[in-house]
Design an enzyme around this catalytic site. Structure first.
Site, PDB file in Angstrom:
ATOM      1  N   TRP A 337       0.822  -1.203   0.000  1.00 52.12           N
ATOM      2  CA  TRP A 337       0.000   0.000   0.000  1.00 52.12           C
ATOM      3  C   TRP A 337       0.865   1.266   0.000  1.00 52.12           C
ATOM      4  O   TRP A 337       0.409   2.336   0.322  1.00 52.12           O
ATOM      5  CB  TRP A 337      -0.924   0.011   1.215  1.00 52.12           C
ATOM      6  CG  TRP A 337      -2.049  -0.980   1.142  1.00 52.12           C
ATOM      7  CD1 TRP A 337      -3.315  -0.731   0.715  1.00 52.12           C
ATOM      8  CD2 TRP A 337      -2.020  -2.360   1.498  1.00 52.12           C
ATOM      9  NE1 TRP A 337      -4.071  -1.878   0.773  1.00 52.12           N
ATOM     10  CE2 TRP A 337      -3.298  -2.895   1.252  1.00 52.12           C
ATOM     11  CE3 TRP A 337      -1.025  -3.209   1.983  1.00 52.12           C
ATOM     12  CZ2 TRP A 337      -3.626  -4.220   1.490  1.00 52.12           C
ATOM     13  CZ3 TRP A 337      -1.347  -4.544   2.222  1.00 52.12           C
ATOM     14  CH2 TRP A 337      -2.636  -5.026   1.970  1.00 52.12           C
ATOM     15  N   CYS A 373      -6.715  -5.040  -1.527  1.00 52.86           N
ATOM     16  CA  CYS A 373      -7.856  -5.836  -1.098  1.00 52.86           C
ATOM     17  C   CYS A 373      -8.647  -6.444  -2.245  1.00 52.86           C
ATOM     18  O   CYS A 373      -9.062  -7.599  -2.177  1.00 52.86           O
ATOM     19  CB  CYS A 373      -8.759  -5.022  -0.180  1.00 52.86           C
ATOM     20  SG  CYS A 373      -9.657  -3.679  -0.981  1.00 52.86           S
ATOM     21  N   HIS A 432     -13.586  -1.517   1.188  1.00 52.87           N
ATOM     22  CA  HIS A 432     -12.779  -2.705   1.447  1.00 52.87           C
ATOM     23  C   HIS A 432     -13.498  -3.879   0.815  1.00 52.87           C
ATOM     24  O   HIS A 432     -14.725  -4.002   0.895  1.00 52.87           O
ATOM     25  CB  HIS A 432     -12.595  -2.935   2.949  1.00 52.87           C
ATOM     26  CG  HIS A 432     -11.758  -4.140   3.258  1.00 52.87           C
ATOM     27  ND1 HIS A 432     -10.580  -4.394   2.608  1.00 52.87           N
ATOM     28  CD2 HIS A 432     -11.941  -5.170   4.123  1.00 52.87           C
ATOM     29  CE1 HIS A 432     -10.059  -5.524   3.073  1.00 52.87           C
ATOM     30  NE2 HIS A 432     -10.871  -6.020   3.983  1.00 52.87           N
ATOM     31  N   ASP A 455     -11.996 -13.057   4.681  1.00 60.93           N
ATOM     32  CA  ASP A 455     -11.172 -11.946   4.204  1.00 60.93           C
ATOM     33  C   ASP A 455      -9.720 -12.392   4.132  1.00 60.93           C
ATOM     34  O   ASP A 455      -9.141 -12.825   5.135  1.00 60.93           O
ATOM     35  CB  ASP A 455     -11.319 -10.759   5.154  1.00 60.93           C
ATOM     36  CG  ASP A 455     -10.773  -9.465   4.569  1.00 60.93           C
ATOM     37  OD1 ASP A 455     -10.079  -9.526   3.546  1.00 60.93           O
ATOM     38  OD2 ASP A 455     -11.050  -8.395   5.138  1.00 60.93           O
ATOM     39  N   TYR A 618      -6.724   4.348   0.248  1.00 65.18           N
ATOM     40  CA  TYR A 618      -8.098   3.886   0.369  1.00 65.18           C
ATOM     41  C   TYR A 618      -8.325   3.108   1.668  1.00 65.18           C
ATOM     42  O   TYR A 618      -9.452   2.878   2.084  1.00 65.18           O
ATOM     43  CB  TYR A 618      -8.489   3.025  -0.845  1.00 65.18           C
ATOM     44  CG  TYR A 618      -8.050   1.585  -0.753  1.00 65.18           C
ATOM     45  CD1 TYR A 618      -8.910   0.597  -0.294  1.00 65.18           C
ATOM     46  CD2 TYR A 618      -6.783   1.199  -1.153  1.00 65.18           C
ATOM     47  CE1 TYR A 618      -8.513  -0.722  -0.220  1.00 65.18           C
ATOM     48  CE2 TYR A 618      -6.370  -0.103  -1.077  1.00 65.18           C
ATOM     49  CZ  TYR A 618      -7.243  -1.070  -0.622  1.00 65.18           C
ATOM     50  OH  TYR A 618      -6.835  -2.378  -0.546  1.00 65.18           O
TER      51      TYR A 618
END
Length: 786
Positions: A337, A373, A432, A455, A618
């Site tokens: 990220w 993600c 997400h 997840d 984000y």
């Protein structure tokens, strides 16, 4: 010199059977150096028979031309043991045929062609290749070629299926499949359904709790007397998958349209952006593409999951959640990220799981760089659908990341109402993406089966590993966060309140405001049977402000680290809200928002409002502030005001990171009542789409073309632009180097390819460029049969 004769009498391999002649006599001649003496062999019945059956292997002896000395002949007594594929028939002895011919398998046909009965009935015909791919709890057929006709009265036969490094019957990793007269459900059994001469066709039934994975197949036969067991290793493998069409399978999904969408559909849509600017991108899951099944099986093997536990989708999903990320176990994808993607591929450039899984498998488990993600979710959907578990990618807008298990999203302010960045560890992601998968949950109280949240993005550890779920969506909705797995974390993502705390002079904090609608908006997934967006927020939470929703939140909070949070209520008579026109600001232009303030009381109000705009990832992590303002606003009784807020392009042009997202934070206080005003709004700067247009007729085996067009929206040159193009059944994924694209200019690329599969296909393209992200496009192409 005369040759020396050595005579040997021993036990022959055929001497065990009644009615045979005495042991064969073998004579070996040792020739002198000069080779003047010819070889002398007394040929017995066994050798005569072998020479008759296979003259190429057992030709008649000829004189030797080499010096060949045999100084020892060793005869080993026969011990009856299972052996692989003996001669099909026993030899003649003194011209008489043996009374019994052994039953053995010559060949095994798994009937595994994609268009055949097995693959069609098991709905695995979309997988590329000729492997036998099955769904458990369902019958399948195999065909055996035997040495002679099978007699059920005197012969016995069974199949052996073995999976894992140490197959064990008691653990279900070594399956012995007996032949029976009639098949029964929920059992491993086989039945003869056709017999023609030496060929036998078997119908084989598997249990709906069979271990999922790859099995080696062998066939064991035994004739009437039972003293000669013969094992034939087929050298072929059978792949067993979960079966959503089988009522007894724990992944059973009782809706054919949903099974087609969540198991068989190899393309989908993934949503991103903000709650007011929802973007969508097409994703190729590609679960049936060549090499993907092998990559998924490799992933299970690399996870070192106990093979015996692979019958349970709960275990498999939990392992997949951990193995898709590389955080602690060298899984598929390395998260990044930072904005610096040198040495890998930018997450926004991916549009398919196929290249990622193939690269991971080909490199023997080296993590692929890089993922965020939606990439983690897309790959998870691919793996779960490939293994037969119904799955979908799900996007939650304004998704909270609770770091202290408080089940609230906490915002800390100092004495002057400024954010304390050191303490603000909780964050709210613009969006997400995770997954839903469908299964029964016998480990939970009744009513908690169905959709489960899972997840694979590495955020927090679960039992020491970066993974999350499966968590019952029903449990999340009702606030039953004490039910496994990781329900508290997902609950906080979709339904936590944002609590504002202010530091007092003595260093302690007091709760000053509670924002009840801050997180969990427009939870989205692709609709069944179309490319439309389906809002599934109602599955995750009750309607905002409903009594059920408040009970759910307060029930969950009792199990958090701050159970006293909801001890007191707070009055409000001034409201603040941020709105935007249409789809919101565009990249390359000034960003315009509107701040609305409404006085609900019959008295005048004066408020001091602080605004701060910051560039953000984000994930909710702020990079830096680009604009700060303080406003004093006077409101008459029951008055509503709209204040224009502008962020000039020059202030953000060199500050943006992935997703081009910003956060506007408003905080203040009403002078007359000391009411705290607080609001955080995220927005993104919209980027243009790639335009894809098919050129020419789309026919299998016939070359066609597609044009890809892009217009640079910025008043500056984009450097090092690359397109990534892929279409399942159209062309393999590859890169197209475009180069620099000057300000506001348009570039067009023409792709030539030959479709390989008929039907409605999607050509997907995405742009990879450091200055611009989330630029992509798709074209629907209907391919006709040749």
């Amino acid at each position: 010199m005369p040759s020396e004769r050595l005579s040997v009498r021993g036990v022959s391999g055929v001497g065990r059977f009644p009615g045979t002649a005495p042991p064969t006599r073998v004579q070996v001649s040792i020739n002198p150096n000069d080779g003047s003496e010819k070889v002398e062999v007394e040929e017995g019945g066994c050798r005569r028979w072998l020479r008759k059956m296979c003259p190429c292997c057992c030709s008649k002896p000829r004189a030797s031309t080499s010096y060949d000395v045999t100084d020892k002949v060793e005869v080993v007594p026969f011990t009856p043991t299972p052996r692989e594929d003996p001669p099909t028939f026993l030899p003649l002895v003194n011209g008489n045929e043996m009374e019994e011919v052994k039953l053995c398998v010559r060949a095994v046909d798994l009937l595994s062609t994609p268009s055949g009965q097995n693959r069609t009935e098991h709905r695995t015909n979309a997988f590329q290749g000729d492997r036998l791919i099955l769904r458990r709890g369902q019958t399948f057929q195999i065909q055996l070629e035997l040495s002679r006709p099978y007699s059920p009265d005197t012969d016995t036969m069974h199949l052996d299926l073995k999976t894992g490094p140490t197959p064990i019957v008691s653990k279900g990793t070594h399956v012995i499949v007996p032949l029976v007269e009639e098949l029964e459900d929920d059992r491993w059994e086989a039945k003869v359904v056709e017999q023609s001469g030496n060929t036998v066709k078997l119908s084989v039934n598997s249990t709906p709790k069979a271990v999922v994975g790859q099995y080696a197949l062998s066939v064991t036969t035994c004739s009437a007397k039972g003293d000669d067991v013969i094992v034939h290793d087929s050298g072929k493998s059978v792949v067993m998958l979960f079966n959503p069409w089988c009522e007894e399978d724990s992944v059973f999904l009782d809706d054919d349209d949903e099974r087609k969408e969540y198991v068989l559909n190899d393309t989908g849509r993934i949503y991103y952006g903000t709650e007011k600017q929802i973007g969508a991108r097409t994703w190729n899951f590609g679960q049936f593409q060549e090499g993907i099944l092998e990559a998924c099986l490799f992933l299970l093997e690399k996870s070192e999951i106990a093979v015996a536990g692979c019958w349970d989708p709960i275990n498999v999903v939990r392992v997949i959640s951990a193995m898709i990320n590389a955080q602690d176990d060298y899984g598929v994808l390395m998260g990044n990220w930072s904005g610096d993607y040198s040495g890998g591929t930018s997450p926004a450039a991916w549009s398919s799981s196929v290249d990622i899984l193939k690269q991971y498998h080909k490199s023997d488990g080296t993590p692929v760089a890089y993922g965020q993600c939606w990439v983690f979710s897309g790959v998870t959907t691919s793996v779960l659908r490939c293994l037969g578990i119904p799955a979908r990618s799900v996007t939650n807008f304004q998704s909270a990341h609770d770091t202290d298990v408080s089940l609230t999203t906490d915002v800390y302010l100092d004495e002057n109402m400024e954010p304390i960045h050191l303490l603000n560890k909780d964050s709210v992601w613009n969006f997400h993406v995770w997954n839903d998968c469908w299964m029964a949950r016998p480990d939970l109280p009744q009513g908690h089966g169905g959709w489960q949240a899972v997840d694979s993005t590495p955020q927090e550890t679960s039992q020491g590993t970066f993974r999350c779920g499966p968590a019952s969506v029903n449990a999340i909705r009702s606030g039953q966060v004490f039910l496994k797995y990781d329900t508290p974390f997902v609950f906080a993502e979709v339904n936590s309140d944002k609590i504002y705390w202010q530091r007092k002079l003595d260093g302690t904090f007091t709760q000053i405001y509670s924002e009840k609608k801050a997180v969990g908006h427009f939870i989205s997934t692709k609709a069944v049977g179309s490319d439309e967006r389906a809002d599934i927020t109602y599955l995750y939470k009750f309607s905002e402000d409903s009594e059920e929703e408040r009970i759910s939140v307060e029930t969950a909070s009792r199990y958090g680290s701050k159970p006293e949070t909801y001890s007191a209520a707070m009055a409000e008579d001034v409201q603040v809200e941020v709105t935007m026109d249409g789809e919101g600001p565009r990249m390359g232009a000034d960003a315009h928002l509107s701040i609305s303030m409404k006085n609900l009381s019959p008295f005048p109000r004066c408020a001091v409002l602080h605004s701060q705009a910051a560039v953000m990832y984000y994930t909710g992590v702020l990079k830096g502030t680009v604009k700060k303002d303080t406003l004093t606003i006077q409101l008459l009784a029951n008055e509503e005001k709209h204040i224009d807020w502008v962020l000039p392009y020059q202030q953000y042009q060199d500050q943006l990171v992935d997703q081009a997202a910003l956060m506007l934070t408003l905080s203040g206080r009403v002078s007359e009542t000391q009411q705290v005003l607080a609001n955080q709004t995220t927005f993104r700067l919209r980027t243009p789409d790639l335009e894809l247009k098919a050129v020419g007729e789309a026919v299998v085996g016939k070359e066609m073309a597609a044009k890809i067009s892009f217009t640079n929206p910025l008043p500056r040159t984009l450097q090092g632009v690359t397109f990534r193009v892929e279409g399942l059944g159209l062309q393999k994924g590859h890169k197209v180097v475009v180069g620099d694209v000057s300000a506001n200019s348009t570039v067009t690329v023409t792709e030539h390819f030959v479709p390989t599969q008929p039907g409605l296909r999607k050509l997907v393209a995405s742009l990879d460029c450091k200055q611009l992200s989330q630029v992509h496009g798709v074209a629907d192409i209907l391919v006709l049969e040749a």
